[in-house]
Enzyme design. Structure first.
Site, short mmCIF file in Angstrom:
data_model
loop_
_atom_site.label_atom_id
_atom_site.label_comp_id
_atom_site.label_asym_id
_atom_site.label_seq_id
_atom_site.Cartn_x
_atom_site.Cartn_y
_atom_site.Cartn_z
N SER A 1 4.71 1.68 1.52
CA SER A 1 5.81 2.04 0.63
C SER A 1 6.66 3.12 1.28
CB SER A 1 5.26 2.55 -0.69
OG SER A 1 4.42 1.59 -1.27
N SER B 1 0.84 -1.19 0.00
CA SER B 1 0.00 0.00 0.00
C SER B 1 0.88 1.25 0.00
CB SER B 1 -0.89 0.02 1.25
OG SER B 1 -0.10 0.27 2.39
N LYS B 2 0.27 2.39 -0.20
CA LYS B 2 1.02 3.65 -0.22
C LYS B 2 1.76 3.88 1.10
CE LYS B 2 -0.59 6.63 -3.79
NZ LYS B 2 -1.99 6.65 -4.19
N ARG B 3 1.02 3.68 2.16
CA ARG B 3 1.55 3.88 3.51
C ARG B 3 2.82 3.02 3.72
NH1 ARG B 3 1.84 7.21 6.99
NH2 ARG B 3 3.96 6.49 7.13
#
Length: 494
Positions: free
Chosen positions: A262, A258-260
């Site tokens: 990453s 997920s973005k978080r």
RNA sequence: GCCCCCAUCGUCUAGUGGCCCAGGACGUGGCCCUCUCAAGGCCAAAACAGGGAUUCGAAUUCCCUUGGGGGCACCA
């Protein structure tokens, strides 16, 4: 006479909506490899029909990423080719014509349902615990009537008229036949009310027009594969070979990145974005080698590959369909392997930008001398700076406590420094063999261990407790500077 | 919820019915080498999810269970 290899035409079709990540890199890599191997072509096509998600600079990052990795394409938006344009935003009319063709043949229909009605419909379906699907309101509107409504200015979309009965079977190269019941398929939208085609239509039309023989993409596309096959069949085209690559899972193996997560990864010096990997000191060779082996294997004993090796050895037959967790320690391993494989000249060239970025003034000549002694000590290129920055500093800074070696006191340390100063000063130059012989003789006489004495000198000369080999380092630094640093160390302890 | 996919050491994987009481790599532990740190060499621990069925014989074929993943947009 060897059997004739059919050239494959493959395409990498990213949408410019964010950073280029590992999954894209691997897909593009495999595309490139199989095209090269079969003497075919690798095409870059930008899927940019969703203007809401368009990210400025994303296409450029993609192209830079591919270039950095060494993955060259034969046709693409910036270099053209015989089947362009290669940006879907420049192909609107092509899709519209094809959609009309489906309408005329009764394989698609105009739908006038508003987005609001559709969301309401879906909510109700969910309440009734039904799978969300289009309810078919516009499916049977007579064509004439639909055309009238369009003429009057009513908004509409194109929908694919999916059969309600029977099954659809598609073959995926890695998984074999996949059969789904048509009643589980929806009447997907082909063209939005703004006149732009959706992926399902655009990609199939382009793949056909661009004569793509093998569609290689992530397996997140597997659920829509039956639809895609239906569209291709509705046009009466021959299907490409479908190849759905395994999904990359986060290192824990639990789900997609997920973005978080990453962002958290970056703090540990890792990233799933190609651009970050480059900045973190990873080499394209290391990344390519690493990523090639996630979902593909060659044989039991070979894992070290250059791009050219891969062109030679790659094949679609050894692809693995199961999801793969990303393993960064293996990236480090491969990166280190390739760094050690570089010539000194090559390594010098590669590490120079990292020194520059850190504010050092470096010259290629010195870097070439340094290369062999740091080569096996770094796993990423940027580590060269921390390992060898002392070569380029006028003055080194360190804690005087670090000078005092294990089991030694200040007096002993001073004596070591003083004696070494004498010995080295007496030498004509700090020739590696000469300096080492002299200092080892001194170790013999001193009754101390080599580790103790060299440890003191290491800190005095490099400012570091961990450094490349002492004598090699001293030779490169030069007698004058070494002597001066030892003198400074001595003064520090008085 | 529905649909689809997947299932061998912690991780990436080899394995396509007997060569497998399962091989390699990363990581981990130990030893060797050694001026630090590495690199390198050697050794070790570590897996066929479970249950049925087929077969003389199954990690390999089939079925079920379980687990994991992906997808269900006028995104791609």
């Amino acid at each position: 006479m060897a059997s004739k290899q059919v050239p494959y035409r493959v395409r990498f079709a990213p949408s410019p909506t964010g950073h280029m990540h590992l999954g894209s890199a691997r897909t593009a890599l495999y595309d490139y490899l199989i095209a090269k191997k079969t003497g075919g072509q690798f095409i870059l096509r930008i899927e940019d029909t969703d203007f809401k998600r368009y990210t400025p600079g994303a296409e450029e990052e993609l192209i830079n990423g591919l270039r950095w990795l060494g993955i060259d394409y034969d046709e693409g938006p910036d270099i053209g080719g015989p089947y362009g344009p290669y940006r879907q935003s420049e192909r609107k009319d092509i899709y519209l014509e094809h959609a009309e063709r489906l309408i005329n043949e009764g394989k698609a229909y105009y739908c006038f349902c508003t987005p609001e009605r559709l969301t309401r419909m879906r909510e109700e379906q969910q309440k009734r615990k039904e799978p969300p699907h289009y309810d078919g309101t516009c499916r049977n509107i007579p064509l004439e009537e639909a055309r009238e409504r369009i003429k009057v200015g009513e908004k509409f979309v194109f929908r694919f008229k999916t059969p309600k009965e029977g099954t659809t079977t598609v073959t995926d190269l890695l998984r074999g036949e996949i059969t789904v019941e048509n009643k589980n398929l929806d009447d997907y939208i082909l063209v939005k009310s703004d006149g732009w085609a959706l992926y399902h239509l655009a990609a199939m039309v382009d793949d056909n027009l661009m004569k793509i023989t093998h569609v290689i993409r992530g397996s997140e596309w597997l659920p829509s594969l039956p639809l895609h096959a239906m569209i291709v069949r509705a046009f009466g085209w021959v299907e490409p070979v479908w190849v759905h690559l395994s999904i990359f899972l986060k290192p824990s193996g639990k789900g997609k990145m997920s973005k978080r997560e990453s962002a958290d990864l970056l703090k540990d010096g890792h990233s799933i974005f190609v651009k970050d990997l480059q900045n973190l000191g990873y080499t394209p060779e290391g990344v390519v080698n690493w990523v090639s082996l996630m979902g593909w294997s060659y044989d039991d004993h070979t894992e070290f590959f250059t791009l050219d090796d891969l062109v030679d050895k790659f094949s679609l037959e050894h692809l693995n369909p199961s999801p793969a967790a990303i393993n960064f320690s293996k990236l480090d391993h491969f990166n280190g392997l390739h760094i050690r494989n570089f010539t000194n000249e090559e390594l010098a060239l590669r590490i120079a930008p990292y020194f520059l970025k850190a504010g050092y003034e470096v010259d290629q000549g010195s870097l070439i001398k340094i290369a062999p002694i740091i080569k096996e000590r770094i796993t990423t290129l940027d580590e060269a700076v921390g390992m060898a920055g002392f070569f380029f500093k006028e003055e080194i800074a360190y804690n005087s406590q670090d000078l005092i070696g294990k089991g030694l006191d200040v007096e002993q340390t001073r004596k070591i420094l003083g004696d070494s100063f004498e010995i080295l000063s007496g030498l004509e130059n700090l020739n590696l063999a000469l300096a080492e012989t002299q200092l080892r003789e001194y170790v013999e006489k001193s009754g101390l261990s080599a580790g103790q004495i060299f440890g003191v000198l290491r800190v005095a000369v490099t400012g570091q407790k961990v450094s490349p080999p002492l004598f090699e380092s001293m030779e490169i630094i030069g007698k004058e500077k070494v002597i001066e640093r030892i003198k400074n160390a001595l003064e520090m302890l008085s």
